[in-house]
Design an enzyme around this catalytic site. Structure first.
Site, PDB file in Angstrom:
ATOM      1  N   THR A   1      39.283  34.197  44.474  1.00  0.00           N
ATOM      2  CA  THR A   1      37.915  34.450  44.914  1.00  0.00           C
ATOM      3  C   THR A   1      37.304  35.512  44.017  1.00  0.00           C
ATOM      4  O   THR A   1      37.886  36.585  43.838  1.00  0.00           O
ATOM      5  CB  THR A   1      37.900  34.956  46.375  1.00  0.00           C
ATOM      6  OG1 THR A   1      38.587  34.019  47.196  1.00  0.00           O
ATOM      7  CG2 THR A   1      36.489  35.133  46.874  1.00  0.00           C
TER       8      THR A   1
ATOM      9  N   VAL B   1      42.481  36.766  39.482  1.00  0.00           N
ATOM     10  CA  VAL B   1      42.230  35.441  38.896  1.00  0.00           C
ATOM     11  C   VAL B   1      42.477  35.401  37.398  1.00  0.00           C
ATOM     12  O   VAL B   1      42.823  34.356  36.854  1.00  0.00           O
ATOM     13  CB  VAL B   1      40.803  34.930  39.214  1.00  0.00           C
ATOM     14  CG1 VAL B   1      40.632  34.684  40.695  1.00  0.00           C
ATOM     15  CG2 VAL B   1      39.737  35.859  38.673  1.00  0.00           C
TER      16      VAL B   1
ATOM     17  N   HIS C   1      31.006  41.555  35.057  1.00  0.00           N
ATOM     18  CA  HIS C   1      32.362  41.044  35.247  1.00  0.00           C
ATOM     19  C   HIS C   1      32.349  39.636  35.845  1.00  0.00           C
ATOM     20  O   HIS C   1      33.043  38.734  35.380  1.00  0.00           O
ATOM     21  CB  HIS C   1      33.125  42.023  36.151  1.00  0.00           C
ATOM     22  CG  HIS C   1      34.576  41.743  36.261  1.00  0.00           C
ATOM     23  ND1 HIS C   1      35.156  41.325  37.432  1.00  0.00           N
ATOM     24  CD2 HIS C   1      35.571  41.816  35.347  1.00  0.00           C
ATOM     25  CE1 HIS C   1      36.450  41.154  37.242  1.00  0.00           C
ATOM     26  NE2 HIS C   1      36.724  41.441  35.986  1.00  0.00           N
TER      27      HIS C   1
END
Length: 154
Positions: free
Chosen positions: A81, A57, A89
Site C-alpha cells: 500500500t 514496496v 515519493h
C-alpha cells in the site's frame, strides 16, 4: 475455432505472496483475502502458500526476482500500500513499481499479480481491503489462478 477457457482450481501448485510490512494494517487484510481465495477457490493447501514479508514496496521486486531464481513457485502475488503524502515519493514509486514488476514477470515467463494499492488516503485502503469495495488481495489471487492455468493451456 478453438477457445481456451481456464479453471481456477490449481491444487498442486506453489504460490509465493510477497507483502510489504509498511502499512501492515491494510496489507494484512489483503493477504488474508488472497490466502482465503487460494485455499477455497484454487484448493491450494496451506503448505503450498508461502508468505514473505519485506520492509516496504520498494523491496518487492528484488525479492520476487530472487524467489524466481529458486524455481520453487508457479506464481506470485505482490501486496503493498502506497498512500499519497506531501512529497514526490508517491509519484516516483507509483510510476516505476508496476513497470518493474511487469518486466520481471515477462522476462521470466512467470505470472506475478500485483495487489499494490496506490491511494490518496487511508480510507481508500480500508475500503479496498475488505470493507466496502471487496478485497483486492482476493482479486489478485483469482487472477493468478487463472493466469497459471492459462499459461499451462497455451
Amino acid at each position: 475455432m478453438k477457445i481456451i477457457e481456464n479453471s481456477l482450481k490449481s491444487s498442486h501448485i506453489k504460490i509465493a505472496i510477497v507483502v510489504a510490512r509498511f502499512n501492515e494494517f491494510i496489507n494484512k487484510n489483503l493477504l488474508d483475502g488472497a490466502i482465503s481465495t487460494l485455499k477455497l477457490v484454487g484448493q491450494i493447501s496451506y503448505e503450498n502458500i508461502h508468505t514473505i514479508w519485506v520492509p516496504g514496496v520498494c523491496e518487492i521486486p528484488l525479492t520476487i526476482k530472487n524467489l524466481i531464481m529458486k524455481k520453487r513457485y508457479n506464481g506470485f502475488i505482490t501486496i503493498g500500500t502506497i498512500i499519497k503524502g506531501e512529497t514526490l515519493h508517491f509519484e516516483i514509486i507509483s510510476r516505476d513499481l508496476n513497470v518493474i514488476i511487469s518486466n520481471i514477470s515477462i522476462e521470466n515467463n512467470v505470472p506475478i499479480i500485483s495487489s499494490i494499492l496506490y491511494l490518496n488516503n487511508i480510507q481508500q485502503g480500508i475500503d479496498r481491503a475488505g470493507a466496502k469495495l471487496g478485497n483486492r488481495g482476493s482479486d489478485a489471487a483469482l487472477s493468478l489462478l487463472e493466469m497459471i492455468n492459462l499459461l499451462k493451456n497455451i
